[in-house]
Design a protein around this motif. Sequence first.
Motif, PDB file in Angstrom:
ATOM      1  N   THR A 258      52.805   7.337  34.754  1.00 63.22           N
ATOM      2  CA  THR A 258      53.447   5.984  34.949  1.00 63.22           C
ATOM      3  C   THR A 258      55.008   6.145  34.671  1.00 63.22           C
ATOM      4  OG1 THR A 258      51.183   4.974  34.011  1.00 63.22           O
ATOM      5  CG2 THR A 258      53.142   3.643  34.142  1.00 63.22           C
ATOM      6  N   PHE A 259      55.310   6.799  33.743  1.00 60.97           N
ATOM      7  CA  PHE A 259      56.775   6.726  33.232  1.00 60.97           C
ATOM      8  C   PHE A 259      57.620   7.417  34.641  1.00 60.97           C
ATOM      9  CE2 PHE A 259      60.639   8.472  31.659  1.00 60.97           C
ATOM     10  CZ  PHE A 259      61.188   7.538  30.891  1.00 60.97           C
ATOM     11  N   VAL A 260      56.853   8.585  35.172  1.00 64.89           N
ATOM     12  CA  VAL A 260      57.546   9.398  36.197  1.00 64.89           C
ATOM     13  C   VAL A 260      57.655   8.328  37.246  1.00 64.89           C
ATOM     14  CG1 VAL A 260      57.348  11.018  37.850  1.00 64.89           C
ATOM     15  CG2 VAL A 260      56.787  11.518  35.458  1.00 64.89           C
ATOM     16  N   ASP A 261      56.533   7.486  37.416  1.00 70.85           N
ATOM     17  CA  ASP A 261      56.622   6.556  38.776  1.00 70.85           C
ATOM     18  C   ASP A 261      57.809   5.406  38.509  1.00 70.85           C
ATOM     19  OD1 ASP A 261      54.480   7.819  40.061  1.00 70.85           O
ATOM     20  OD2 ASP A 261      53.032   6.552  39.213  1.00 70.85           O
ATOM     21  N   ILE A 262      57.953   5.126  37.175  1.00 69.04           N
ATOM     22  CA  ILE A 262      59.015   4.117  36.965  1.00 69.04           C
ATOM     23  C   ILE A 262      60.321   4.686  37.095  1.00 69.04           C
ATOM     24  CG2 ILE A 262      60.029   2.853  34.930  1.00 69.04           C
ATOM     25  CD1 ILE A 262      57.224   2.402  33.889  1.00 69.04           C
ATOM     26  N   TYR A 263      60.536   5.957  36.594  1.00 71.75           N
ATOM     27  CA  TYR A 263      61.757   6.886  36.740  1.00 71.75           C
ATOM     28  C   TYR A 263      62.241   6.820  38.299  1.00 71.75           C
ATOM     29  CZ  TYR A 263      64.879  10.824  37.378  1.00 71.75           C
ATOM     30  OH  TYR A 263      65.706  11.779  37.500  1.00 71.75           O
TER      31      TYR A 263
END
Length: 270
Positions: A258-263
Amino acid sequence: MNRIFLCLLLLLAVTTVVVAAPSDTIAASAASDSTSLLLDEAAAEMSDTTMLESMADGNGSAYSQLKVKFVEGGAGFMSLVALCLIIGLAFCIERIIYLSMSEIDAKRFMQALETKLKGEGQEAAKELCRNTRGPVASICYQGVLRLDSTAEEMERSISSYASVQIGKMEKGCSWITLCIAMAPSLGFLGTVIGMVMAFDQIQTAGDISPTIVAAGMKVALITTIFGIITALVLQLFYNYILSKIDHLTAQMEESAITFVDIYKGIKNKE
């Protein structure tokens, strides 16, 4: 380690109180040698039905018989088995407390983190991660620190720090498995010692009568039973700990994705 020592001291204190608690059966058996012999003869003549009825009386007879059996198993080996149980439970309780405190609502946290990153900036996101307990917030903090890096560098950092967090979650589990392995082994060792005692008594008496063999066989069976029970109890706690570690590991993996997608979403807007 401080948590483990506190749990160990608590369990030792509880065990001391339980063992030192008044027991009519033990007090009567320790009054004199003649009284002990009479109690042994009475117990030998008691049928299984009578024993079950006495245990169901609700007057502490089951608890008293458990203590008597523990003493009859031999102070040496039974104390070692009890020590394995206490040490194993101390590590289990410490791990359960640590893992329970590490659990958070990961989805809600990631939503809050995304809001901070898109609305208030990197410093607000760092503050949110610092103020949130658990491995999920820790790996996200490493990602927030590297928002200015490439996606590959950030993913590599998150993956490396996730391994560190998994190591922290599994800390002390090797001692639990050691206690699980040692408890039945000590019980079986007591079994062998009890058999040797029985054969020594046979050799001394020159006769193979049930009365002569009974003492050694009793020690052998009781130590084995307590060793297996200890291993089973610790195994139940250990499996529960493993399930919590698996749950937290899954949370970390999902949060990292999820964090990679936010990034990527933030980078695309830039």
